[in-house]
Design a protein around this motif. Structure first.
Motif, PDB file in Angstrom:
ATOM      1  N   LEU A 108      84.250  -1.788  -3.338  1.00  0.00           N
ATOM      2  CA  LEU A 108      85.123  -1.568  -4.492  1.00  0.00           C
ATOM      3  C   LEU A 108      84.988  -0.152  -5.051  1.00  0.00           C
ATOM      4  CD1 LEU A 108      84.651  -4.941  -6.430  1.00  0.00           C
ATOM      5  CD2 LEU A 108      86.785  -4.101  -5.421  1.00  0.00           C
ATOM      6  N   GLY A 109      84.021   0.587  -4.531  1.00  0.00           N
ATOM      7  CA  GLY A 109      83.858   1.970  -4.968  1.00  0.00           C
ATOM      8  C   GLY A 109      82.729   2.214  -5.941  1.00  0.00           C
ATOM      9  N   TYR A 110      81.929   1.177  -6.221  1.00  0.00           N
ATOM     10  CA  TYR A 110      80.847   1.323  -7.181  1.00  0.00           C
ATOM     11  C   TYR A 110      79.578   1.891  -6.546  1.00  0.00           C
ATOM     12  CZ  TYR A 110      83.472  -1.572 -10.494  1.00  0.00           C
ATOM     13  OH  TYR A 110      84.424  -2.057 -11.352  1.00  0.00           O
ATOM     14  N   GLU A 111      78.855   2.669  -7.338  1.00  0.00           N
ATOM     15  CA  GLU A 111      77.484   3.038  -7.000  1.00  0.00           C
ATOM     16  C   GLU A 111      76.562   2.111  -7.776  1.00  0.00           C
ATOM     17  OE1 GLU A 111      74.535   6.911  -6.671  1.00  0.00           O
ATOM     18  OE2 GLU A 111      76.125   6.932  -8.183  1.00  0.00           O
ATOM     19  N   LEU A 112      75.548   1.569  -7.087  1.00  0.00           N
ATOM     20  CA  LEU A 112      74.595   0.669  -7.734  1.00  0.00           C
ATOM     21  C   LEU A 112      73.287   1.412  -7.968  1.00  0.00           C
ATOM     22  CD1 LEU A 112      76.664  -1.343  -6.407  1.00  0.00           C
ATOM     23  CD2 LEU A 112      74.777  -2.975  -6.305  1.00  0.00           C
ATOM     24  N   LEU A 113      72.854   1.481  -9.226  1.00  0.00           N
ATOM     25  CA  LEU A 113      71.608   2.147  -9.586  1.00  0.00           C
ATOM     26  C   LEU A 113      70.711   1.142 -10.303  1.00  0.00           C
ATOM     27  CD1 LEU A 113      72.961   5.543 -10.984  1.00  0.00           C
ATOM     28  CD2 LEU A 113      72.227   5.020  -8.648  1.00  0.00           C
ATOM     29  N   PHE A 114      69.493   1.010  -9.829  1.00  0.00           N
ATOM     30  CA  PHE A 114      68.536   0.079 -10.407  1.00  0.00           C
ATOM     31  C   PHE A 114      67.416   0.875 -11.063  1.00  0.00           C
ATOM     32  CE2 PHE A 114      70.802  -2.229  -7.224  1.00  0.00           C
ATOM     33  CZ  PHE A 114      70.811  -3.558  -7.625  1.00  0.00           C
ATOM     34  N   LEU A 115      67.272   0.715 -12.374  1.00  0.00           N
ATOM     35  CA  LEU A 115      66.265   1.463 -13.126  1.00  0.00           C
ATOM     36  C   LEU A 115      65.088   0.555 -13.452  1.00  0.00           C
ATOM     37  CD1 LEU A 115      68.677   3.382 -13.336  1.00  0.00           C
ATOM     38  CD2 LEU A 115      68.020   3.850 -15.702  1.00  0.00           C
ATOM     39  N   SER A 116      63.913   0.979 -13.004  1.00  0.00           N
ATOM     40  CA  SER A 116      62.695   0.191 -13.162  1.00  0.00           C
ATOM     41  C   SER A 116      61.742   0.847 -14.147  1.00  0.00           C
ATOM     42  CB  SER A 116      62.009   0.049 -11.797  1.00  0.00           C
ATOM     43  OG  SER A 116      60.706  -0.484 -11.933  1.00  0.00           O
ATOM     44  N   ALA A 117      60.929   0.029 -14.806  1.00  0.00           N
ATOM     45  CA  ALA A 117      59.877   0.554 -15.680  1.00  0.00           C
ATOM     46  C   ALA A 117      58.661   1.013 -14.883  1.00  0.00           C
ATOM     47  CB  ALA A 117      59.468  -0.511 -16.705  1.00  0.00           C
ATOM     48  N   ASP A 118      58.672   0.794 -13.574  1.00  0.00           N
ATOM     49  CA  ASP A 118      57.558   1.228 -12.724  1.00  0.00           C
ATOM     50  C   ASP A 118      57.579   2.739 -12.517  1.00  0.00           C
ATOM     51  OD1 ASP A 118      56.596  -1.329 -12.359  1.00  0.00           O
ATOM     52  OD2 ASP A 118      57.624  -1.641 -10.451  1.00  0.00           O
ATOM     53  N   ARG A 119      56.404   3.320 -12.305  1.00  0.00           N
ATOM     54  CA  ARG A 119      56.332   4.745 -11.981  1.00  0.00           C
ATOM     55  C   ARG A 119      56.908   4.975 -10.584  1.00  0.00           C
ATOM     56  NH1 ARG A 119      51.043   4.983  -9.380  1.00  0.00           N
ATOM     57  NH2 ARG A 119      49.947   3.045  -9.828  1.00  0.00           N
ATOM     58  N   PRO A 120      57.362   6.199 -10.290  1.00  0.00           N
ATOM     59  CA  PRO A 120      58.108   6.452  -9.051  1.00  0.00           C
ATOM     60  C   PRO A 120      57.406   6.019  -7.776  1.00  0.00           C
ATOM     61  CG  PRO A 120      58.248   8.350 -10.503  1.00  0.00           C
ATOM     62  CD  PRO A 120      57.263   7.407 -11.130  1.00  0.00           C
ATOM     63  N   GLU A 121      56.110   6.313  -7.681  1.00  0.00           N
ATOM     64  CA  GLU A 121      55.420   6.097  -6.401  1.00  0.00           C
ATOM     65  C   GLU A 121      55.228   4.639  -6.033  1.00  0.00           C
ATOM     66  OE1 GLU A 121      52.281   7.611  -9.419  1.00  0.00           O
ATOM     67  OE2 GLU A 121      54.435   7.780  -9.013  1.00  0.00           O
ATOM     68  N   ILE A 122      55.463   3.716  -6.960  1.00  0.00           N
ATOM     69  CA  ILE A 122      55.302   2.297  -6.612  1.00  0.00           C
ATOM     70  C   ILE A 122      56.625   1.530  -6.683  1.00  0.00           C
ATOM     71  CG2 ILE A 122      52.892   2.310  -7.381  1.00  0.00           C
ATOM     72  CD1 ILE A 122      53.805   0.657  -9.818  1.00  0.00           C
ATOM     73  N   LEU A 123      57.739   2.241  -6.760  1.00  0.00           N
ATOM     74  CA  LEU A 123      59.031   1.568  -6.892  1.00  0.00           C
ATOM     75  C   LEU A 123      59.253   0.531  -5.798  1.00  0.00           C
ATOM     76  CD1 LEU A 123      61.553   4.361  -7.946  1.00  0.00           C
ATOM     77  CD2 LEU A 123      60.867   2.352  -9.270  1.00  0.00           C
ATOM     78  N   PHE A 124      58.983   0.920  -4.577  1.00  0.00           N
ATOM     79  CA  PHE A 124      59.211   0.005  -3.454  1.00  0.00           C
ATOM     80  C   PHE A 124      57.960  -0.799  -3.115  1.00  0.00           C
ATOM     81  CE2 PHE A 124      62.799   2.851  -2.829  1.00  0.00           C
ATOM     82  CZ  PHE A 124      63.808   1.967  -2.469  1.00  0.00           C
ATOM     83  N   SER A 125      56.784  -0.184  -3.216  1.00  0.00           N
ATOM     84  CA  SER A 125      55.566  -0.861  -2.802  1.00  0.00           C
ATOM     85  C   SER A 125      55.239  -2.059  -3.681  1.00  0.00           C
ATOM     86  CB  SER A 125      54.379   0.122  -2.822  1.00  0.00           C
ATOM     87  OG  SER A 125      54.140   0.603  -4.131  1.00  0.00           O
ATOM     88  N   SER A 126      55.721  -2.056  -4.941  1.00  0.00           N
ATOM     89  CA  SER A 126      55.404  -3.163  -5.842  1.00  0.00           C
ATOM     90  C   SER A 126      56.380  -4.324  -5.711  1.00  0.00           C
ATOM     91  CB  SER A 126      55.399  -2.664  -7.299  1.00  0.00           C
ATOM     92  OG  SER A 126      56.681  -2.200  -7.667  1.00  0.00           O
ATOM     93  N   LEU A 127      57.471  -4.129  -4.987  1.00  0.00           N
ATOM     94  CA  LEU A 127      58.459  -5.201  -4.841  1.00  0.00           C
ATOM     95  C   LEU A 127      57.949  -6.307  -3.933  1.00  0.00           C
ATOM     96  CD1 LEU A 127      61.779  -3.191  -4.414  1.00  0.00           C
ATOM     97  CD2 LEU A 127      61.089  -4.528  -6.403  1.00  0.00           C
TER      98      LEU A 127
END
Length: 223
Positions: A108-127
């Motif tokens: 549909l043309g949307y960009e999806l942005l997910f904002l987390s309270a986690d610090r940058p270096e654990i954004l993916f590792s904590s999921l």
């Protein structure tokens, strides 16, 4: 004359000193006020309403570099999702559920942005949710959450309760502000105007993928 000149310069320096000191104190008071004004009850959080122009905010990519969002115009309409962090099982389930509508939102043309309270270096590792390839961004400072009016402050009792559950919010965010976002979704058009808002102070309740997709379809004329 030399003596008069010396007195004049000294007075000028004193005036400058007091002006600088006053500005520093005012900045400190304003910053403190912004923290004090945050509710400690998530039920008292009132997000920016539909029709508002989005504020200019700076968040972080996983590598720590800056990502600026707003004000408009934007390159494309955006779905902006605030979530608590990878340590939150409800956030993980929600991120996992949204995978099934992500392709259609992008189509549909949307960009999806997910904002987390986690610090940058654990954004993916904590999921805990595997195979997540969203654009995850760190709002560990909570500046974006405060700008969008979805932040709240945790008092000492709430912090102790999280500790009992094994959640160290200071370690997750790298900050000592003791703040979290109420999970929220904003749909923003290309002009940078908010067209849809969903926020629930009960973090166990999230917008369904179907409801988000329906809202996105309904806003097609505003994209």
């Amino acid at each position: 004359m030399a003596g008069l000149l010396t007195v004049s310069l000294t007075r000028e320096h004193r005036v400058r000193h007091w002006i600088v000191l006053a500005l520093v104190l005012l900045a400190g008071v304003a910053g403190a006020a912004s923290m004090v004004d945050l509710p400690s009850d998530p039920a008292k959080v009132v997000p920016l309403p539909v029709g508002s122009a989005i504020p200019a905010v700076v968040v972080r990519n996983p590598d720590g570099t800056e990502r600026r969002i707003g004000p408009g115009p934007l390159a494309q309409p955006t779905v902006l999702i605030f979530y608590r962090g990878g340590w939150c099982p409800y956030c993980n389930r929600h991120l996992g559920a949204l995978k099934k509508v992500e392709p259609e939102l992008i189509a549909l043309g949307y960009e999806l942005l997910f904002l987390s309270a986690d610090r940058p270096e654990i954004l993916f590792s904590s999921l805990k949710e595997p195979d997540v390839h969203y654009t995850l961004l760190s709002d560990a400072s909570m500046s974006a959450a405060r700008a969008f009016h979805v932040a709240y402050h945790l008092d000492s009792a709430a912090m102790a309760k999280y500790g009992e559950y094994g959640v160290d919010l200071e370690a997750a965010s790298g900050q000592k502000h003791h703040q979290l976002p109420v999970p929220a979704v904003f749909i923003i058009d290309r002009t940078g105007v908010i067209r849809f808002v969903y926020a629930n102070p009960d973090y166990t309740v999230r917008i369904t993928p179907e409801a988000l997709l329906e809202a996105a379809h309904g806003l097609a004329n505003h994209r």
